[in-house]
Design a protein around this motif. Structure first.
Motif, mmCIF file in Angstrom:
data_model
loop_
_atom_site.group_PDB
_atom_site.id
_atom_site.type_symbol
_atom_site.label_atom_id
_atom_site.label_comp_id
_atom_site.label_asym_id
_atom_site.label_seq_id
_atom_site.Cartn_x
_atom_site.Cartn_y
_atom_site.Cartn_z
ATOM 1 N N ASP A 32 39.098 42.263 32.076
ATOM 2 C CA ASP A 32 38.017 41.394 31.615
ATOM 3 C C ASP A 32 38.183 41.094 30.124
ATOM 4 O O ASP A 32 39.143 41.537 29.491
ATOM 5 C CB ASP A 32 36.647 41.985 31.950
ATOM 6 C CG ASP A 32 36.302 43.253 31.192
ATOM 7 O OD1 ASP A 32 36.999 43.591 30.202
ATOM 8 O OD2 ASP A 32 35.323 43.915 31.572
ATOM 9 N N THR A 83 45.464 43.989 39.807
ATOM 10 C CA THR A 83 44.090 44.010 39.321
ATOM 11 C C THR A 83 43.952 43.022 38.170
ATOM 12 O O THR A 83 44.941 42.454 37.712
ATOM 13 C CB THR A 83 43.677 45.431 38.881
ATOM 14 O OG1 THR A 83 42.273 45.468 38.639
ATOM 15 C CG2 THR A 83 44.445 45.881 37.651
ATOM 16 N N THR A 84 42.742 42.824 37.718
ATOM 17 C CA THR A 84 42.485 41.941 36.583
ATOM 18 C C THR A 84 41.934 42.749 35.413
ATOM 19 O O THR A 84 41.509 43.899 35.586
ATOM 20 C CB THR A 84 41.469 40.842 36.947
ATOM 21 O OG1 THR A 84 40.253 41.469 37.373
ATOM 22 C CG2 THR A 84 41.994 39.944 38.034
ATOM 23 N N GLY A 109 40.737 37.781 32.688
ATOM 24 C CA GLY A 109 41.119 37.294 34.006
ATOM 25 C C GLY A 109 42.594 37.437 34.334
ATOM 26 O O GLY A 109 42.989 37.207 35.476
ATOM 27 N N ASP A 110 43.413 37.815 33.353
ATOM 28 C CA ASP A 110 44.839 38.008 33.645
ATOM 29 C C ASP A 110 45.020 39.144 34.633
ATOM 30 O O ASP A 110 44.230 40.088 34.687
ATOM 31 C CB ASP A 110 45.625 38.317 32.368
ATOM 32 C CG ASP A 110 45.897 37.089 31.525
ATOM 33 O OD1 ASP A 110 45.592 35.963 31.990
ATOM 34 O OD2 ASP A 110 46.416 37.249 30.413
ATOM 35 N N ARG A 111 46.085 39.035 35.415
ATOM 36 C CA ARG A 111 46.375 40.037 36.435
ATOM 37 C C ARG A 111 47.484 40.967 35.963
ATOM 38 O O ARG A 111 48.389 40.557 35.233
ATOM 39 C CB ARG A 111 46.754 39.367 37.741
ATOM 40 C CG ARG A 111 45.556 38.541 38.270
ATOM 41 C CD ARG A 111 45.759 37.933 39.608
ATOM 42 N NE ARG A 111 46.059 38.842 40.695
ATOM 43 C CZ ARG A 111 45.180 39.641 41.304
ATOM 44 N NH1 ARG A 111 43.943 39.654 40.912
ATOM 45 N NH2 ARG A 111 45.554 40.405 42.300
#
Length: 107
Positions: free
Chosen positions: A5, A2-3, A69-71
């Motif tokens: 925000d 998942t990311t 935006g990092d996963r």
């Protein structure tokens, strides 16, 4: 996978549902060896949002070097009732360490 925000909201809600965690539940969020660990605690500093999302505190995001935006790999562990989130850098390190011990073996 998942990311997150820019405000630290974790997009995936299914791990929270697996644990039976609902909006308003108080949780404690800590970092252990660059891995985010979340447990339900009545005195937790974080609450599951009204929309059913976990929001990682800025201090946790800074320690783990997480940005918009990092996963993350998020896993629910129902028996002890914990949620863990692995940043990509930790996943990379785990995979490299695993393969370092398996040199010369076929996948």
């Amino acid at each position: 996978m998942t990311t997150i925000d820019r405000r630290g909201r974790v997009a995936a809600r299914s791990p929270l549902r697996t644990l039976g965690w609902r909006a308003g539940l108080r949780v404690a969020v800590t970092v252990v060896s660059s891995v985010v660990v979340v447990v339900a605690r009545a005195d937790g500093a974080v609450a599951i949002t009204a929309q059913g999302h976990l929001r990682l505190p800025v201090a946790v995001r800074r320690v783990c070097r997480l940005h918009d935006g990092d996963r993350l790999l998020v896993a629910a562990c129902p028996d002890p009732g914990i949620l863990v989130a692995y940043p990509m850098a930790e996943l990379d390190a785990m995979v490299l360490a695993y393969h370092a011990t398996r040199r010369g073996e076929a996948c």
